[in-house]
Scaffold this motif. Structure first.
Motif, PDB file in Angstrom:
ATOM      1  N   ILE A 210      -2.649  11.657  -0.909  1.00 54.83           N
ATOM      2  CA  ILE A 210      -3.302  11.439   0.214  1.00 54.83           C
ATOM      3  C   ILE A 210      -3.223  10.060   0.606  1.00 54.83           C
ATOM      4  O   ILE A 210      -3.204   9.883   1.996  1.00 54.83           O
ATOM      5  CB  ILE A 210      -4.848  11.944  -0.195  1.00 54.83           C
ATOM      6  CG1 ILE A 210      -5.096  13.592  -0.191  1.00 54.83           C
ATOM      7  CG2 ILE A 210      -5.917  11.200   0.556  1.00 54.83           C
ATOM      8  CD1 ILE A 210      -6.252  13.848  -1.022  1.00 54.83           C
ATOM      9  N   SER A 211      -2.987   9.097  -0.348  1.00 58.89           N
ATOM     10  CA  SER A 211      -3.049   7.859  -0.034  1.00 58.89           C
ATOM     11  C   SER A 211      -1.828   7.632   1.002  1.00 58.89           C
ATOM     12  O   SER A 211      -1.565   6.926   1.804  1.00 58.89           O
ATOM     13  CB  SER A 211      -3.015   6.864  -1.102  1.00 58.89           C
ATOM     14  OG  SER A 211      -2.631   5.847  -1.211  1.00 58.89           O
ATOM     15  N   LYS A 212      -0.501   8.158   0.493  1.00 64.37           N
ATOM     16  CA  LYS A 212       0.454   8.055   1.458  1.00 64.37           C
ATOM     17  C   LYS A 212       0.279   8.409   2.623  1.00 64.37           C
ATOM     18  O   LYS A 212       0.943   8.056   3.549  1.00 64.37           O
ATOM     19  CB  LYS A 212       1.977   8.852   0.571  1.00 64.37           C
ATOM     20  CG  LYS A 212       2.115   8.098  -0.534  1.00 64.37           C
ATOM     21  CD  LYS A 212       3.474   8.695  -1.203  1.00 64.37           C
ATOM     22  CE  LYS A 212       3.824   7.628  -2.406  1.00 64.37           C
ATOM     23  NZ  LYS A 212       4.175   6.434  -1.980  1.00 64.37           N
ATOM     24  N   LYS A 213      -0.471   9.554   2.823  1.00 68.53           N
ATOM     25  CA  LYS A 213      -0.521  10.278   4.159  1.00 68.53           C
ATOM     26  C   LYS A 213      -1.441   9.128   5.133  1.00 68.53           C
ATOM     27  O   LYS A 213      -1.240   9.011   6.168  1.00 68.53           O
ATOM     28  CB  LYS A 213      -1.365  11.349   4.064  1.00 68.53           C
ATOM     29  CG  LYS A 213      -0.634  12.846   3.802  1.00 68.53           C
ATOM     30  CD  LYS A 213      -1.278  13.975   3.998  1.00 68.53           C
ATOM     31  CE  LYS A 213      -0.542  15.185   3.837  1.00 68.53           C
ATOM     32  NZ  LYS A 213      -0.136  15.542   5.406  1.00 68.53           N
ATOM     33  N   LEU A 214      -2.387   8.584   4.307  1.00 70.75           N
ATOM     34  CA  LEU A 214      -3.342   7.833   5.027  1.00 70.75           C
ATOM     35  C   LEU A 214      -2.524   6.397   5.516  1.00 70.75           C
ATOM     36  O   LEU A 214      -2.741   5.803   6.552  1.00 70.75           O
ATOM     37  CB  LEU A 214      -4.359   7.313   4.138  1.00 70.75           C
ATOM     38  CG  LEU A 214      -5.616   8.460   3.926  1.00 70.75           C
ATOM     39  CD1 LEU A 214      -6.564   8.181   3.102  1.00 70.75           C
ATOM     40  CD2 LEU A 214      -6.006   8.628   5.180  1.00 70.75           C
ATOM     41  N   SER A 215      -1.601   6.033   4.719  1.00 72.34           N
ATOM     42  CA  SER A 215      -0.716   4.910   5.014  1.00 72.34           C
ATOM     43  C   SER A 215       0.468   5.369   5.864  1.00 72.34           C
ATOM     44  O   SER A 215       1.189   4.139   6.023  1.00 72.34           O
ATOM     45  CB  SER A 215      -0.393   4.224   3.712  1.00 72.34           C
ATOM     46  OG  SER A 215      -1.212   3.877   2.802  1.00 72.34           O
ATOM     47  N   ASN A 216       0.473   6.400   6.430  1.00 70.52           N
ATOM     48  CA  ASN A 216       1.498   6.755   7.167  1.00 70.52           C
ATOM     49  C   ASN A 216       3.131   6.845   6.555  1.00 70.52           C
ATOM     50  O   ASN A 216       3.993   6.521   7.017  1.00 70.52           O
ATOM     51  CB  ASN A 216       1.648   6.264   8.584  1.00 70.52           C
ATOM     52  CG  ASN A 216       0.507   6.514   9.263  1.00 70.52           C
ATOM     53  OD1 ASN A 216       0.179   7.906   9.520  1.00 70.52           O
ATOM     54  ND2 ASN A 216      -0.291   5.661   9.975  1.00 70.52           N
ATOM     55  N   GLU A 217       2.862   7.065   5.237  1.00 75.30           N
ATOM     56  CA  GLU A 217       4.139   6.734   4.449  1.00 75.30           C
ATOM     57  C   GLU A 217       4.840   8.278   4.413  1.00 75.30           C
ATOM     58  O   GLU A 217       4.063   9.089   4.337  1.00 75.30           O
ATOM     59  CB  GLU A 217       3.956   6.442   3.104  1.00 75.30           C
ATOM     60  CG  GLU A 217       3.439   4.872   2.780  1.00 75.30           C
ATOM     61  CD  GLU A 217       3.504   4.426   1.412  1.00 75.30           C
ATOM     62  OE1 GLU A 217       4.270   4.885   0.731  1.00 75.30           O
ATOM     63  OE2 GLU A 217       2.389   3.823   1.132  1.00 75.30           O
TER      64      GLU A 217
ATOM     65  N   LYS B   8      -7.407  20.796   1.559  1.00 76.58           N
ATOM     66  CA  LYS B   8      -7.193  19.773   2.451  1.00 76.58           C
ATOM     67  C   LYS B   8      -5.894  19.471   3.011  1.00 76.58           C
ATOM     68  O   LYS B   8      -5.611  18.535   3.585  1.00 76.58           O
ATOM     69  CB  LYS B   8      -7.774  18.673   1.390  1.00 76.58           C
ATOM     70  CG  LYS B   8      -9.179  18.578   0.988  1.00 76.58           C
ATOM     71  CD  LYS B   8      -9.856  18.354   2.282  1.00 76.58           C
ATOM     72  CE  LYS B   8     -11.436  18.480   1.778  1.00 76.58           C
ATOM     73  NZ  LYS B   8     -12.479  18.106   2.784  1.00 76.58           N
TER      74      LYS B   8
ATOM     75  N   VAL C   6      -2.828  19.077   1.605  1.00 77.30           N
ATOM     76  CA  VAL C   6      -2.087  18.184   0.935  1.00 77.30           C
ATOM     77  C   VAL C   6      -0.449  18.511   1.026  1.00 77.30           C
ATOM     78  O   VAL C   6      -0.078  19.194  -0.081  1.00 77.30           O
ATOM     79  CB  VAL C   6      -2.410  17.588  -0.472  1.00 77.30           C
ATOM     80  CG1 VAL C   6      -1.645  16.480  -0.776  1.00 77.30           C
ATOM     81  CG2 VAL C   6      -4.177  17.099  -0.201  1.00 77.30           C
TER      82      VAL C   6
END
Length: 200
Positions: A52-59, A87, A89
């Motif tokens: 999720i962190s990677k998605k939020l950071s557009n990684e 969600k 993911v």
């Protein structure tokens, strides 16, 4: 091989005062170990958070997590599985080492899992299966899994493997789960394996 520590250090696995205890901990300062989860079922939750962190950071990168089939006994696994699918993911590939053994004995005697593929599918995951002791099949399956990412569903790979594969006195039994062989047993085992860490 990532080269986080020298292969010689593997000889200290599960030895008193070794950094390589049964469940490596971050306090031990082992390079490459970011979290200690062990068989507690926390690894999938952590992987979901990272994804999720990677998605939020557009990684665009993917997150991989490896779990044991004995770990499927933990309720947290199924809460996390439900969350990840709910969600969407879809940058996550979870692999279950499905060797049908856990530290306390055969899976079917400790906690029967039933149809594990159907369970993951019921939780909304895309599921692949592969023979875990066949490296060509493993590579092909991971290539396929990557093509399934980005489709609003996480991917689960059931890796059918044999614990102790290739060593006659270790194969197919839980008795060697976390137990280091004696020097004599090690020498015997190495004669039965085509490729060993010494080859690296």
């Amino acid at each position: 091989r990532s080269g986080y520590f020298k292969t010689q250090e593997l000889a200290t696995f599960r030895r008193l005062n070794s950094r390589l205890q049964g469940h490596p901990a971050t306090a031990e300062g082992i390079e490459g170990v970011r979290i200690a989860s062990g068989s507690l079922g926390q690894g999938l939750s952590v992987a979901i958070g990272a994804a999720i962190s990677k998605k939020l950071s557009n990684e665009p990168s993917l997150v991989y997590v490896l779990m044991g089939d004995g770990e499927m006994d933990e309720g947290q696994i199924w809460e996390a599985a439900m969350y990840a699918a709910g969600k969407g993911v879809d940058n996550l590939i979870a692999t279950v080492d499905y060797n049908k053994q856990q530290i306390d004995g055969p899976i079917d005697k400790v906690m029967p899992l039933g149809n594990l593929k159907a369970k993951w599918e019921a939780f909304g995951w895309q599921v692949l299966e592969m023979p875990g002791n066949d490296m060509e099949a493993v590579v092909k399956t991971f290539v396929k899994a990557k093509t399934l990412c980005g489709q609003h569903k996480p991917v689960c790979i059931l890796m059918h493997s044999e614990m102790g594969h290739g060593v006659d006195f270790m194969a197919g039994t839980h008795h060697w789960h976390g137990v280091p062989p004696s020097n004599e047993q090690l020498a015997t085992a190495l004669t039965q394996l085509n490729e060993t860490l010494g080859d690296y």
